[in-house]
Design a protein around this motif. Structure first.
Motif, mmCIF file in Angstrom:
data_model
loop_
_atom_site.group_PDB
_atom_site.id
_atom_site.type_symbol
_atom_site.label_atom_id
_atom_site.label_comp_id
_atom_site.label_asym_id
_atom_site.label_seq_id
_atom_site.Cartn_x
_atom_site.Cartn_y
_atom_site.Cartn_z
ATOM 1 N N THR A 5 -33.356 29.552 -6.369
ATOM 2 C CA THR A 5 -32.437 28.457 -6.052
ATOM 3 C C THR A 5 -31.510 28.179 -7.223
ATOM 4 O O THR A 5 -30.350 27.842 -7.045
ATOM 5 C CB THR A 5 -33.207 27.181 -5.697
ATOM 6 N N ILE A 6 -32.013 28.326 -8.437
ATOM 7 C CA ILE A 6 -31.169 28.093 -9.609
ATOM 8 C C ILE A 6 -30.058 29.130 -9.666
ATOM 9 O O ILE A 6 -28.912 28.821 -9.927
ATOM 10 C CB ILE A 6 -32.016 28.127 -10.893
ATOM 11 N N GLU A 7 -30.422 30.382 -9.358
ATOM 12 C CA GLU A 7 -29.425 31.445 -9.428
ATOM 13 C C GLU A 7 -28.318 31.247 -8.396
ATOM 14 O O GLU A 7 -27.175 31.577 -8.647
ATOM 15 C CB GLU A 7 -30.090 32.804 -9.198
ATOM 16 N N ARG A 8 -28.688 30.694 -7.222
ATOM 17 C CA ARG A 8 -27.678 30.524 -6.164
ATOM 18 C C ARG A 8 -26.705 29.405 -6.453
ATOM 19 O O ARG A 8 -25.626 29.375 -5.918
ATOM 20 C CB ARG A 8 -28.375 30.244 -4.830
ATOM 21 N N ALA A 9 -27.118 28.473 -7.295
ATOM 22 C CA ALA A 9 -26.266 27.301 -7.536
ATOM 23 C C ALA A 9 -24.988 27.716 -8.259
ATOM 24 O O ALA A 9 -25.022 28.559 -9.137
ATOM 25 C CB ALA A 9 -27.022 26.288 -8.382
ATOM 26 N N PRO A 10 -23.841 27.127 -7.839
ATOM 27 C CA PRO A 10 -22.586 27.519 -8.470
ATOM 28 C C PRO A 10 -22.534 27.050 -9.922
ATOM 29 O O PRO A 10 -23.010 25.964 -10.230
ATOM 30 C CB PRO A 10 -21.525 26.782 -7.631
ATOM 31 N N PRO A 11 -21.975 27.853 -10.818
ATOM 32 C CA PRO A 11 -21.853 27.404 -12.205
ATOM 33 C C PRO A 11 -20.869 26.246 -12.313
ATOM 34 O O PRO A 11 -19.937 26.148 -11.515
ATOM 35 C CB PRO A 11 -21.334 28.629 -12.940
ATOM 36 N N SER B 115 -29.610 23.487 -12.289
ATOM 37 C CA SER B 115 -30.928 22.875 -12.091
ATOM 38 C C SER B 115 -30.802 21.589 -11.284
ATOM 39 O O SER B 115 -31.618 21.318 -10.390
ATOM 40 C CB SER B 115 -31.579 22.554 -13.436
ATOM 41 N N ALA B 116 -29.770 20.804 -11.606
ATOM 42 C CA ALA B 116 -29.564 19.541 -10.886
ATOM 43 C C ALA B 116 -29.268 19.803 -9.416
ATOM 44 O O ALA B 116 -29.813 19.133 -8.528
ATOM 45 C CB ALA B 116 -28.424 18.761 -11.537
ATOM 46 N N LEU B 117 -28.423 20.796 -9.161
ATOM 47 C CA LEU B 117 -28.089 21.123 -7.765
ATOM 48 C C LEU B 117 -29.314 21.634 -7.013
ATOM 49 O O LEU B 117 -29.502 21.330 -5.837
ATOM 50 C CB LEU B 117 -26.959 22.159 -7.729
ATOM 51 N N LEU B 120 -31.284 18.683 -6.047
ATOM 52 C CA LEU B 120 -30.636 17.975 -4.931
ATOM 53 C C LEU B 120 -30.890 18.715 -3.617
ATOM 54 O O LEU B 120 -31.089 18.097 -2.570
ATOM 55 C CB LEU B 120 -29.134 17.831 -5.186
ATOM 56 N N ARG B 121 -30.874 20.032 -3.692
ATOM 57 C CA ARG B 121 -31.131 20.828 -2.483
ATOM 58 C C ARG B 121 -32.551 20.545 -1.993
ATOM 59 O O ARG B 121 -32.793 20.428 -0.803
ATOM 60 C CB ARG B 121 -30.971 22.314 -2.821
ATOM 61 N N ARG B 122 -33.468 20.416 -2.944
ATOM 62 C CA ARG B 122 -34.876 20.213 -2.571
ATOM 63 C C ARG B 122 -35.080 18.889 -1.844
ATOM 64 O O ARG B 122 -35.961 18.770 -0.997
ATOM 65 C CB ARG B 122 -35.719 20.241 -3.840
ATOM 66 N N VAL B 123 -34.280 17.876 -2.197
ATOM 67 C CA VAL B 123 -34.440 16.577 -1.513
ATOM 68 C C VAL B 123 -33.369 16.389 -0.436
ATOM 69 O O VAL B 123 -33.187 15.291 0.085
ATOM 70 C CB VAL B 123 -34.420 15.394 -2.519
ATOM 71 N N GLY B 124 -32.623 17.455 -0.150
ATOM 72 C CA GLY B 124 -31.656 17.406 0.954
ATOM 73 C C GLY B 124 -30.389 16.631 0.643
ATOM 74 O O GLY B 124 -29.752 16.085 1.548
ATOM 75 N N LEU B 125 -29.981 16.601 -0.622
ATOM 76 C CA LEU B 125 -28.787 15.829 -0.983
ATOM 77 C C LEU B 125 -27.689 16.699 -1.599
ATOM 78 O O LEU B 125 -26.719 16.178 -2.146
ATOM 79 C CB LEU B 125 -29.149 14.719 -1.983
ATOM 80 N N GLU B 126 -27.831 18.003 -1.503
ATOM 81 C CA GLU B 126 -26.871 18.879 -2.183
ATOM 82 C C GLU B 126 -25.445 18.643 -1.686
ATOM 83 O O GLU B 126 -24.494 18.655 -2.471
ATOM 84 C CB GLU B 126 -27.263 20.333 -1.954
ATOM 85 N N ARG B 128 -24.094 15.990 -0.896
ATOM 86 C CA ARG B 128 -23.527 14.727 -1.404
ATOM 87 C C ARG B 128 -23.371 14.738 -2.923
ATOM 88 O O ARG B 128 -23.140 13.698 -3.528
ATOM 89 C CB ARG B 128 -24.419 13.548 -0.995
ATOM 90 N N ALA B 129 -23.501 15.901 -3.552
ATOM 91 C CA ALA B 129 -23.546 15.992 -5.019
ATOM 92 C C ALA B 129 -22.358 15.309 -5.695
ATOM 93 O O ALA B 129 -22.514 14.672 -6.733
ATOM 94 C CB ALA B 129 -23.633 17.451 -5.447
ATOM 95 N N ARG B 130 -21.168 15.447 -5.115
ATOM 96 C CA ARG B 130 -19.956 14.917 -5.778
ATOM 97 C C ARG B 130 -19.631 13.495 -5.350
ATOM 98 O O ARG B 130 -18.657 12.922 -5.812
ATOM 99 C CB ARG B 130 -18.750 15.806 -5.493
#
Lengths: 320, 237
Positions: A5-11, B115-117, B120-126, B128-130
Motif C-alpha cells: 500500500t505504501i508503494e502504491r501511494a502517490p509521491p 504512509s499517511a495515505l 487513510l486508505r485503511r480507514v476508508g478516508l483516502e 478525502r485526503a485533501r
C-alpha cells in the motif's frame, strides 16, 4: 500497513505549486522594488515602498509566531527596537555592518528566549501579558540606560548610502515572506497549526508544544530584530519613545490580521493597505491613522475573521 | 503474554473528590482490554493517567518496565502510547492528510505522505485526503482520529468511547477496524456501550467509585453478580 500500500501511494511533491508561485511572485516583486530607483521612481514612491517592506517584514515576523500558533504577541515593537539599538551600538563601536546586524538579530533572539521560556509553558493569555509587559519594560529601561543614550536616544555615527537600507529592507521582507510560506508548508508548520487548533490533541500525538512555540518565537524575533536594525540604518537616529513605541507592536499585529492571518500573502496586502491608508489620511487627518487602523482591524476581526485576503479569495471562488 | 503497560496503585484526587483510588492495571501485548463502568467510576481519569493528560498523586505507571509516571503526554506518545478522544478533536484547519502528517514521526517528505495515505486508505478516508478535516462527518472524524493515533506508530492504543455518537453500521465498522489492529499493538478501550464493546474484548476491567470492581474475560464479567447488579443489568445478563 503493508509495504504494497505504501508503494502504491502517490509521491508528494516537495514544493506545491501554490508555494512555488508565491516564491516566484515574491522574488519578482522584490526585484521590481529594488529596480525602482533605476527606473526613475521618485523619492516619495521609494519611501512608500520602503515602509511597505518594513511593515511587511515586521508583520511577517509576527505572523510566523502569532499567526501560526495563535499566541498573540505585543512585543514585536520592542524586539524591533532591540535590533535597532543593537545595530547602532555595535556600529558606533566600529563593528562591521554584517557583524552588527548579527548582534541585532542575536539580541532580539535572546530577548525572545527570556520571554518565551517564562511564558510559553503556560496557555491562554500568559504569553500575551508577558509580551505586553516586556514591551513597556523595554521602553522604561532604555530611557534609563546610559549606553543606550537615555531619553535622548542614539545617532548612527556613520553615514550610509540610502540604498543599503532600501535594498536591505526589501530583501528582508522577501525572505520573511518566503520563509513564512516554507514554514507553513513544512512539517513544523503543520505541527504548529495543530498546536493552534488543539494543544492537548497535539500533545497526544507527540508534539512538544512548548519547544516548537519557542523555536518559532526565536525565528520571529530574529526577523523583527533585523527589521528594526535595517530600519535604524534608514533613520540613522533612535529615540526610545519611537523605537520602543507600542504603535510598532500594534502595526506588526494589525498588518497580518487585516490582510490575512497565517497566510503568506496576507501581510503583504495588510502592509500595502496600511501604508496607503496612512498616506491618504495625511492630507485630511494626519494623526488619525492609528485610530483608523484600529477601526479597520475591528471591522475585519468582526466580519472577516481570516482577514481581507482570504475573505476576498473565498468570495471570488463562490462567484465562479 | 508480556505486559506492555502496568499501573501500580495509581491514585488521583481532584480537590476533595478521589477519582482513582490505588488502582492496579496491566495491559498485555496483543490484547484488547475494555475499561467499563458508570459515569464517575474513574475510568476516564484512569485513561488520562495512562495517556499522561493527568499526572497521578500516587503510584507508578510503567511502559515496558520503564517508569513513565512523570512523563508528559507528548513524550508518552513518542514512547508509543497513542490515544483518541471521547469528543473528537481533529485539527479542523488542517486537511485530512495534514492531520496525519502532524502525527507521523518525520522520516522524509514523500515517504511520510505515502504512509499517511496508506493509513487513510485503511480507514476508508483516502478520497478525502485533501479536504479540510472540519468538513468531515462525525463517523469519518472518529475514523480520522483512529488513523491519527495509528500514525504515531503506537505500541499501546487508548480509545476513549470510540462508539459514542455512531449509528449501528458505523459502530460495527469501527469495532472491526479496532479488532484488526490488536495483532500489532495492545488496545485499551473505554466504552459506555457495553453490549457492543464487551464481546470484542479479550479482557475487561470494570471500575466503580475509583476502584476496580471486577476483572476477567467478557464471559466472567457477564456472569459476575456484582457487575450485573450494579452496571450491566438485564442487558448483558
Amino acid at each position: 500497513m503493508s509495504e504494497a500500500t505504501i508503494e502504491r501511494a502517490p509521491p508528494r511533491p516537495h514544493l506545491r505549486s501554490d508555494t512555488l508561485g508565491l516564491v516566484i511572485a515574491t522574488i519578482a516583486l522584490a526585484a521590481l522594488g529594488i529596480a525602482l530607483p533605476a527606473l526613475g521612481a521618485s523619492g516619495y514612491i521609494r519611501t512608500l515602498v520602503y515602509y511597505s517592506a518594513f511593515y511587511l517584514a515586521l508583520g511577517q515576523a509576527w505572523n510566523i509566531m502569532s499567526g501560526l500558533t495563535g499566541y498573540l504577541s505585543f512585543a514585536h515593537g520592542a524586539l524591533s527596537g532591540i535590533g535597532a539599538y543593537g545595530v547602532v551600538i555595535a556600529m558606533n563601536a566600529d563593528w562591521p555592518m554584517g557583524a552588527s546586524l548579527a548582534v541585532a538579530g542575536g539580541a532580539a533572539v535572546l530577548a525572545s528566549l527570556v520571554i518565551g521560556a517564562t511564558s510559553l509553558r503556560l496557555r491562554g493569555a500568559a504569553f500575551t501579558f508577558a509580551t505586553l509587559f516586556f514591551q513597556e519594560l523595554m521602553l522604561l529601561a532604555v530611557r534609563k540606560l546610559p549606553f543606550a543614550g537615555g531619553p535622548g536616544g542614539l545617532v548612527l555615527e556613520q553615514i550610509l548610502p540610502e540604498w543599503i537600507a532600501y535594498v536591505g529592507m526589501i530583501l528582508l521582507a522577501g525572505v520573511a515572506t518566503i520563509g513564512f510560506a516554507l514554514i507553513r508548508r513544512s512539517r513544523l508548520g503543520i505541527r504548529v497549526l495543530a498546536i493552534k487548533g488543539d494543544e492537548d490533541a497535539a500533545a497526544s500525538i507527540g508534539i512538544a508544544a512548548t519547544r516548537l512555540k519557542l523555536i518559532l518565537f526565536c525565528v520571529s524575533a530574529l526577523l523583527a530584530g533585523l527589521a528594526g536594525a535595517v530600519h535604524a540604518l534608514f533613520t540613522a537616529s533612535l529615540y526610545p519613545d519611537v523605537a520602543f513605541s507600542v504603535d510598532l507592536s500594534l502595526i506588526a499585529l494589525a498588518v497580518p490580521l487585516i490582510g490575512g492571518v497565517a497566510t503568506a500573502s496576507g501581510p503583504a496586502l495588510g502592509a500595502l493597505l496600511y501604508v496607503g491608508l496612512r498616506e491618504a489620511l495625511q492630507l485630511i487627518a494626519p494623526s488619525a491613522h492609528l485610530t483608523i487602523l484600529g477601526l479597520l482591524l475591528l471591522v475585519v476581526v468582526l466580519y472577516m475573521r481570516d482577514g481581507i485576503g482570504p475573505t476576498l479569495a473565498r468570495l471570488i471562488r463562490r462567484s465562479r | 503474554m508480556t505486559a506492555i503497560l502496568e499501573a501500580r496503585r495509581v491514585a488521583k484526587r481532584f480537590g476533595g473528590v478521589v477519582a482513582v483510588r490505588g488502582v492496579d492495571l496491566t495491559v498485555r501485548q496483543g490484547e484488547l482490554l475494555g475499561l467499563f463502568g458508570p459515569n464517575g467510576a474513574g475510568k476516564t481519569t484512569m485513561f488520562n493517567l495512562i495517556a499522561g493528560a493527568f499526572l497521578p498523586d500516587a503510584g507508578q505507571v510503567l511502559l515496558h518496565g520503564r517508569d513513565i509516571t512523570r512523563e508528559p503526554a507528548w513524550r508518552r506518545a513518542r514512547l508509543g502510547i497513542a490515544r483518541s478522544f471521547q469528543i473528537v478533536r481533529p485539527f479542523r484547519a488542517l486537511t485530512v492528510l495534514e492531520n496525519l502528517l502532524a502525527a507521523i514521526p518525520a522520516h522524509g517528505g514523500a515517504n511520510d505522505a505515502a504512509s499517511a495515505l496508506a493509513l487513510l486508505r485503511r480507514v476508508g478516508l483516502e478520497a478525502r485526503a485533501r479536504d479540510a478535516a472540519g468538513d468531515l462527518t462525525l463517523g469519518m472524524l472518529k475514523r480520522l482520529e483512529v488513523a491519527r493515533a495509528l500514525a504515531v506508530g503506537p505500541r499501546l492504543l487508548l480509545l476513549d468511547e470510540p462508539l459514542a455518537g455512531l449509528a449501528g453500521q458505523e459502530a460495527a465498522d469501527l469495532l472491526r477496524t479496532v479488532q484488526a489492529l490488536k495483532r500489532r499493538m495492545a488496545i485499551v478501550m473505554v466504552e459506555h456501550n457495553v453490549r457492543l464493546a464487551l464481546p470484542v474484548c479479550d479482557r475487561a476491567v470494570v471500575m466503580d467509585a475509583g476502584a476496580v470492581l471486577a476483572e476477567g474475560t467478557p464471559e466472567q464479567i457477564r456472569r459476575d453478580p456484582a457487575v450485573i447488579r450494579a452496571y450491566l443489568g438485564s442487558e448483558a445478563a
